[in-house]
Design a protein around this motif. Sequence first.
Motif, PDB file in Angstrom:
ATOM      1  N   LEU A  28      -9.174  19.613  -3.180  1.00 45.27           N
ATOM      2  CA  LEU A  28      -7.723  19.391  -3.263  1.00 45.27           C
ATOM      3  C   LEU A  28      -7.398  18.275  -4.250  1.00 45.27           C
ATOM      4  O   LEU A  28      -6.423  18.378  -5.014  1.00 45.27           O
ATOM      5  CB  LEU A  28      -7.159  19.072  -1.880  1.00 45.27           C
ATOM      6  N   LEU A  29      -8.191  17.219  -4.247  1.00 46.31           N
ATOM      7  CA  LEU A  29      -7.990  16.126  -5.205  1.00 46.31           C
ATOM      8  C   LEU A  29      -8.126  16.636  -6.634  1.00 46.31           C
ATOM      9  O   LEU A  29      -7.287  16.349  -7.492  1.00 46.31           O
ATOM     10  CB  LEU A  29      -8.997  15.000  -4.944  1.00 46.31           C
ATOM     11  N   MET A  30      -9.154  17.425  -6.881  1.00 40.34           N
ATOM     12  CA  MET A  30      -9.369  17.938  -8.238  1.00 40.34           C
ATOM     13  C   MET A  30      -8.284  18.938  -8.644  1.00 40.34           C
ATOM     14  O   MET A  30      -7.906  18.992  -9.824  1.00 40.34           O
ATOM     15  CB  MET A  30     -10.766  18.545  -8.361  1.00 40.34           C
ATOM     16  N   CYS A  31      -7.772  19.706  -7.688  1.00 43.98           N
ATOM     17  CA  CYS A  31      -6.632  20.591  -7.989  1.00 43.98           C
ATOM     18  C   CYS A  31      -5.433  19.759  -8.429  1.00 43.98           C
ATOM     19  O   CYS A  31      -4.758  20.088  -9.420  1.00 43.98           O
ATOM     20  CB  CYS A  31      -6.244  21.426  -6.772  1.00 43.98           C
ATOM     21  N   SER A  32      -5.163  18.692  -7.711  1.00 50.14           N
ATOM     22  CA  SER A  32      -4.032  17.832  -8.031  1.00 50.14           C
ATOM     23  C   SER A  32      -4.211  17.184  -9.406  1.00 50.14           C
ATOM     24  O   SER A  32      -3.282  17.162 -10.217  1.00 50.14           O
ATOM     25  CB  SER A  32      -3.872  16.774  -6.937  1.00 50.14           C
ATOM     26  N   LEU A  36       1.468  11.643  -7.728  1.00 52.67           N
ATOM     27  CA  LEU A  36       0.767  10.369  -7.533  1.00 52.67           C
ATOM     28  C   LEU A  36       0.415  10.167  -6.063  1.00 52.67           C
ATOM     29  O   LEU A  36      -0.718   9.811  -5.729  1.00 52.67           O
ATOM     30  CB  LEU A  36       1.622   9.201  -8.048  1.00 52.67           C
ATOM     31  N   ALA A  37       1.376  10.421  -5.182  1.00 55.33           N
ATOM     32  CA  ALA A  37       1.113  10.283  -3.742  1.00 55.33           C
ATOM     33  C   ALA A  37       0.005  11.234  -3.299  1.00 55.33           C
ATOM     34  O   ALA A  37      -0.875  10.854  -2.511  1.00 55.33           O
ATOM     35  CB  ALA A  37       2.399  10.540  -2.944  1.00 55.33           C
ATOM     36  N   SER A  38       0.016  12.453  -3.814  1.00 55.92           N
ATOM     37  CA  SER A  38      -1.010  13.430  -3.451  1.00 55.92           C
ATOM     38  C   SER A  38      -2.393  12.947  -3.859  1.00 55.92           C
ATOM     39  O   SER A  38      -3.338  12.982  -3.072  1.00 55.92           O
ATOM     40  CB  SER A  38      -0.735  14.782  -4.119  1.00 55.92           C
ATOM     41  N   ILE A  39      -2.515  12.499  -5.093  1.00 55.65           N
ATOM     42  CA  ILE A  39      -3.814  12.027  -5.589  1.00 55.65           C
ATOM     43  C   ILE A  39      -4.315  10.860  -4.748  1.00 55.65           C
ATOM     44  O   ILE A  39      -5.484  10.819  -4.339  1.00 55.65           O
ATOM     45  CB  ILE A  39      -3.723  11.678  -7.087  1.00 55.65           C
ATOM     46  N   LEU A  40      -3.438   9.916  -4.459  1.00 53.72           N
ATOM     47  CA  LEU A  40      -3.849   8.758  -3.653  1.00 53.72           C
ATOM     48  C   LEU A  40      -4.238   9.171  -2.231  1.00 53.72           C
ATOM     49  O   LEU A  40      -5.248   8.697  -1.691  1.00 53.72           O
ATOM     50  CB  LEU A  40      -2.730   7.716  -3.620  1.00 53.72           C
ATOM     51  N   LEU A  41      -3.454  10.055  -1.636  1.00 57.09           N
ATOM     52  CA  LEU A  41      -3.760  10.492  -0.269  1.00 57.09           C
ATOM     53  C   LEU A  41      -5.036  11.333  -0.211  1.00 57.09           C
ATOM     54  O   LEU A  41      -5.837  11.182   0.721  1.00 57.09           O
ATOM     55  CB  LEU A  41      -2.575  11.242   0.327  1.00 57.09           C
ATOM     56  N   ALA A  97      -8.318  10.557   1.882  1.00 56.01           N
ATOM     57  CA  ALA A  97      -8.806  11.530   2.866  1.00 56.01           C
ATOM     58  C   ALA A  97     -10.311  11.758   2.771  1.00 56.01           C
ATOM     59  O   ALA A  97     -10.956  12.063   3.783  1.00 56.01           O
ATOM     60  CB  ALA A  97      -8.061  12.862   2.708  1.00 56.01           C
ATOM     61  N   ILE A  98     -10.874  11.605   1.594  1.00 57.37           N
ATOM     62  CA  ILE A  98     -12.310  11.869   1.430  1.00 57.37           C
ATOM     63  C   ILE A  98     -13.151  10.887   2.239  1.00 57.37           C
ATOM     64  O   ILE A  98     -13.949  11.318   3.081  1.00 57.37           O
ATOM     65  CB  ILE A  98     -12.697  11.905  -0.071  1.00 57.37           C
ATOM     66  N   PRO A  99     -12.993   9.568   2.048  1.00 55.84           N
ATOM     67  CA  PRO A  99     -13.789   8.657   2.893  1.00 55.84           C
ATOM     68  C   PRO A  99     -13.401   8.734   4.370  1.00 55.84           C
ATOM     69  O   PRO A  99     -14.254   8.564   5.245  1.00 55.84           O
ATOM     70  CB  PRO A  99     -13.530   7.270   2.306  1.00 55.84           C
ATOM     71  N   LEU A 100     -12.113   9.006   4.632  1.00 62.49           N
ATOM     72  CA  LEU A 100     -11.704   9.178   6.033  1.00 62.49           C
ATOM     73  C   LEU A 100     -12.439  10.346   6.677  1.00 62.49           C
ATOM     74  O   LEU A 100     -12.907  10.247   7.814  1.00 62.49           O
ATOM     75  CB  LEU A 100     -10.190   9.428   6.125  1.00 62.49           C
ATOM     76  N   ALA A 101     -12.550  11.452   5.955  1.00 62.91           N
ATOM     77  CA  ALA A 101     -13.262  12.622   6.484  1.00 62.91           C
ATOM     78  C   ALA A 101     -14.742  12.326   6.679  1.00 62.91           C
ATOM     79  O   ALA A 101     -15.359  12.813   7.634  1.00 62.91           O
ATOM     80  CB  ALA A 101     -13.081  13.818   5.558  1.00 62.91           C
ATOM     81  N   LEU A 102     -15.311  11.532   5.793  1.00 58.15           N
ATOM     82  CA  LEU A 102     -16.719  11.171   5.951  1.00 58.15           C
ATOM     83  C   LEU A 102     -16.928  10.279   7.171  1.00 58.15           C
ATOM     84  O   LEU A 102     -17.982  10.315   7.801  1.00 58.15           O
ATOM     85  CB  LEU A 102     -17.241  10.490   4.677  1.00 58.15           C
TER      86      LEU A 102
END
Length: 185
Positions: A112-116, A147-152, A156-161
Motif C-alpha cells: 500500500l505504501l508503494m502504491c501511494s 502525504l497523510a497516506s504515505i506517513l500512515l 503501519a509497517i512497524p506497527l504490524a511487525l
Amino acid sequence: MNKVRLEAFSDGVIAIIITIMVLELKTPHGAAPHYLAPVLPVLLRYLLSFIYVGIYWINHHYLFDRVREVDGVAMWANLHLLFWISLIPFVTAWAGEHPFDSLPVAMYGVVLLMCSIGFVVLDDVLRRRGAMHAGAARPSWMERKNLASILLYALAIPLALWYAPAGSVVHVVVALLWLRPRAHA
C-alpha cells in the motif's frame, strides 16, 4: 501521445486485479452460519483491498481527466504504479489467510505504501513534463491525503511487525480517509 490507450490499459489491468482477488475467495465448507467464521478474515481483507483498488481507479481517472497527453516517461511512471497495485491480490490473500501474523500484514502495508508513492510519482511526472491541461492545479485535498497516506502506511509497517492487528487498523483508517467525500477544488 494520446492518453486514451494508457487509460484503457490501466482500466484493463485494474479490472484483472479485481478479478484475481475475487477468484482467490473460497466458499465456506458448509451452509450453516458458523462455517463463515474461518473465511471471514479473508472476506474482510478482500473488502478492504477492493476499496483500495477502487480508490486508485477513481483517483487515476480523476488525475487523467486533467491530462492532455502522455509521453514515454509518463507511461513508465504509470506502469510503476500498476506494478504495485498488481501486488495487492498477493498480499490480500496472504494477509487474509494470516490476519494475526506480522509479516503478511506488514507486507500488505509495504505494498500500500508503494502504491501511494507510485501514484505521487505518476502525478509529479505528469506535472513536470507539462502533460496537464492549462490551469489544472493539483487539488490541495489530494496533496494532504497523499502525504497523510504515505506517513500512515509507513507507520503501519512497524506497527504490524509489533502487533499485526494494529497495522490492519491503520490500513482501515487510511481507506476511510479516502472514502470521505472531498470538497471541490
